[in-house]
Design an enzyme around this catalytic site. Structure first.
Site, PDB file in Angstrom:
ATOM      1  N   GLU A  48     -30.900 -35.609  25.579  1.00 52.50           N
ATOM      2  CA  GLU A  48     -31.262 -36.284  24.322  1.00 52.50           C
ATOM      3  C   GLU A  48     -32.679 -35.898  23.869  1.00 52.50           C
ATOM      4  O   GLU A  48     -33.487 -36.747  23.496  1.00 52.50           O
ATOM      5  CB  GLU A  48     -31.123 -37.804  24.471  1.00 52.50           C
ATOM      6  CG  GLU A  48     -29.688 -38.256  24.618  1.00 52.50           C
ATOM      7  CD  GLU A  48     -29.497 -39.742  24.486  1.00 52.50           C
ATOM      8  OE1 GLU A  48     -28.452 -40.163  23.961  1.00 52.50           O
ATOM      9  OE2 GLU A  48     -30.391 -40.510  24.905  1.00 52.50           O
TER      10      GLU A  48
ATOM     11  N   GLU B 163     -21.566 -38.810  26.275  1.00 51.10           N
ATOM     12  CA  GLU B 163     -21.964 -40.154  26.713  1.00 51.10           C
ATOM     13  C   GLU B 163     -21.258 -41.153  25.814  1.00 51.10           C
ATOM     14  O   GLU B 163     -21.763 -41.536  24.759  1.00 51.10           O
ATOM     15  CB  GLU B 163     -23.484 -40.373  26.642  1.00 51.10           C
ATOM     16  CG  GLU B 163     -24.259 -39.817  27.798  1.00 51.10           C
ATOM     17  CD  GLU B 163     -25.691 -40.356  27.851  1.00 51.10           C
ATOM     18  OE1 GLU B 163     -25.939 -41.471  27.338  1.00 51.10           O
ATOM     19  OE2 GLU B 163     -26.554 -39.652  28.403  1.00 51.10           O
TER      20      GLU B 163
END
Length: 607
Positions: free
Chosen positions: A157, A233
């Site tokens: 991320e 995710e």
């Protein structure tokens, strides 16, 4: 076997392949339970296991890289392969994961010269060494060498943190240099420009989200015009922070979002399939203006709960998955209402094991003030001003600071910059108050004293997300009384994880005492007998804040503010026969009895 990224699909030996993955962090699960958790993922219909790699767990000190016991990543991946499953590995170097410091070693930033998550020579040199140490584990276990690893993620991320393409290119090159040949991915939230900022054209972009799957996939397709769609995710729950509620998501809603994702042809990694526990002092923290430490439990409201039992979400997800892929039959113990327990002994099929008959009360009848145990817990050093935990070589836990003062009229103690993260302040052994980072406390009134001033400082978890990653812990800035700096300090970390064997020896030799309360800081111990060794939960009703161990294994922190009211005790930690529990209570307890429960109490949920 070959794995590749095609124009529309993942390709396994040239054939379209959908990844149905679930996250299990080996470092949050007792190693004797890895096989059980992996097998249950397969029984839910998954074909892949994903895990982060926690750099700081493997490298607790400079020059050390541990791949043994609960850090034996190779064994974990081999167990994945034994179940006929594939693996996705996310070595970071930054992982977030609500794990202390986001997985980055504290010592890397101790001198203040090394950059954090950027193209800086000191940081990249350390990352290169880290990846080279992982190479013997990862490279021979790639799918094209007969192993389970089919994908490797670069960074994590990054688009939420920065947009340094040169940094990402350097990381990608280092991953290739160690011999990794499988496809590489990135992950970011499908919001703003995160997907673009956090990746490269050579990294296959994937998304992280837990709802509005169709909309999120459309944004992902915009950023990734070709290739398979994947949510790497899929948030099926959330983590808990101390002082907040226990987070849950309705199984029906999560299952519906999963159905939308799979109906669109997407692949998925369910985060988490099994959350596990932040044992010891491994929990992270968030600081977005207010510091919030993560709780010990990482149950995450996942399909497999903290004790490895299937939940309503397990069965709801399994029902969705079987619409898109074959799923194996469930043994009776895994059916709704079953025990959820499998036998994973070599050559044995799944079968129910006996369940413990009752909760067990444990009286803590051997008690010692912390001060009496300090000779076994400390290694003192002297300083002109209070050193940080980092300067003392302490990754986490507690540090005790001492200095002599002469304050016939008392005074006001101030911390120049910040307490990181919580300090119990005492004069001549008497507690006068607490300074909490969460409350932005920096000052406390001291009574008249000529003697010893002590600050017992607890690192409650290093920040794992955002710009405060890598910051030092302890007393930050000048420590003064009425504006006059205090000098000539002694300081020592406390040897608590693992707990110093000499402390256990002292506690074992103590005579039992009467009484129903505890005045902290204090360490108390008690014994209990078991006839079976299933997972248990330690309840500390009446206790306020501290740390607990069973048979020398650090269960982690407890705090009466909740939400969780119990600490997970893995079955492999327990013994048939006599067991020992030790509790370090910082403040006070209205009881000297704890209880080994059969069921967890993770706290109130949001109405």
């Amino acid at each position: 076997m070959r794995f590749a990224i095609g124009d529309t699909d993942f390709l396994l030996d040239g054939e379209p392949h959908r990844i149905l993955s679930g996250a299990i962090h080996y470092f949050r699960v007792h190693p004797d339970l890895w096989q059980d958790r992996i097998r249950k993922a397969r029984l839910m219909g998954l074909n892949t296991i994903e895990t982060y790699v926690a750099w700081n767990a493997h490298a607790p000190r400079p020059g050390v890289f541990d791949l043994t016991g609960g850090l034996d990543l190779g064994r974990f991946l081999d167990l994945v392969a034994e179940e006929g499953m594939h693996a996705i590995v996310r070595p970071g170097p930054y992982i977030c994961a609500e794990w202390t410091n986001g997985g980055l070693p504290y010592w890397l930033f101790a001198d203040g010269t090394v950059g954090v998550r950027r193209n800086e020579p000191g940081f990249l040199a350390a990352v290169r060494e880290y990846l080279e140490q992982l190479a013997p584990v990862l490279v021979p276990r790639q799918i094209d060498q007969g192993g389970p690893i089919m994908l490797v993620q670069v960074e994590n991320e990054y688009g939420a943190y920065g947009s340094d393409a040169s940094y990402l290119r350097a990381l990608e090159e280092m991953h290739r240099d160690i011999g990794l040949t499988v496809p590489f991915t990135s992950v970011d939230q499908p919001m703003g420009t995160m997907l673009e900022d956090g990746s490269l054209p050579s990294l296959h972009r994937t998304g992280s989200f837990g709802s509005r799957s169709t909309e999120r996939l459309a944004r992902l397709r915009q950023a990734q015009p070709t290739g398979p769609l994947m949510c790497s995710e899929f948030w099926d729950g959330w983590f808990d922070s101390w002082g907040e509620h226990h987070h849950t998501t309705p199984a029906s809603e999560s299952a519906s979002d999963l159905d939308d994702l799979l109906a669109a042809g997407g692949s998925v990694n369910i985060y988490m399939f099994h959350g596990g526990t932040n044992f010891g002092f491994t929990n992270g923290a968030n600081d977005k203006g207010v510091y919030r430490p993560i709780a010990t439990s990482y149950d995450y409201d996942a399909p497999l709960d903290e004790a490895g039992r299937p939940t309503e979400k397990f069965h709801a997800f399994r029902s969705v998955i079987e619409r898109y892929a074959p799923v194996p039959p469930l043994p009776a113990s895994m059916q709704p209402g079953g025990s959820g327990v499998l036998s994973v002994a070599s050559g044995a099929g799944p079968e129910a094991r006996p369940t413990p008959a009752a909760d067990v009360d444990v009286r803590l009848d051997r008690v010692a003030p912390l001060r009496a145990l300090l000779p076994a817990l400390t290694d003192w050093s002297t300083h002109d001003e209070p050193p940080t935990l980092d300067a003392l070589g302490a990754a986490s836990g507690f540090v005790l600071y001492r200095t002599e003062v002469d304050l016939p009229s008392g005074g006001v103690l101030t911390i120049g910059t910040e307490v990181r993260d919580r300090a119990v302040v005492s004069v001549d052994g008497v507690v006068v108050g607490v300074l909490e980072r969460e409350h932005h406390d920096r000052a406390i009134a001291l009574p008249p004293v000529t003697g010893t001033l002590e600050l017992l400082v607890e690192d409650q978890g290093r920040v794992d997300y955002g710009p405060r990653i890598g910051e030092p812990k302890g007393l930050i800035g000048t420590v003064a009384v009425d504006g006059v700096p205090l000098a000539r300090w002694t300081a020592s970390p406390l040897a608590l994880d693992p707990i110093a064997p000499a402390v256990l020896d002292v506690l074992a030799a103590l005579e039992p005492t009467e009484g129903d309360v505890l005045a902290g800081p204090v360490v108390a111990a008690g014994s209990f007998d078991l006839t079976s060794t299933e997972d248990r939960y330690l309840s500390l009703d009446g206790f306020r804040k501290g740390v607990a161990w069973v048979n020398g294994f650090c269960l982690g922190r407890y705090w009466s503010r909740g939400p969780q009211q119990t600490l997970a005790v893995p079955g492999p930690v327990l013994r048939s026969g006599r067991n020992e529990v030790v509790v370090f209570e910082l403040h006070a307890s209205a009881s000297r009895t704890v209880c080994m429960l059969l069921e967890p109490e993770l706290g109130h949920t949001e109405a």
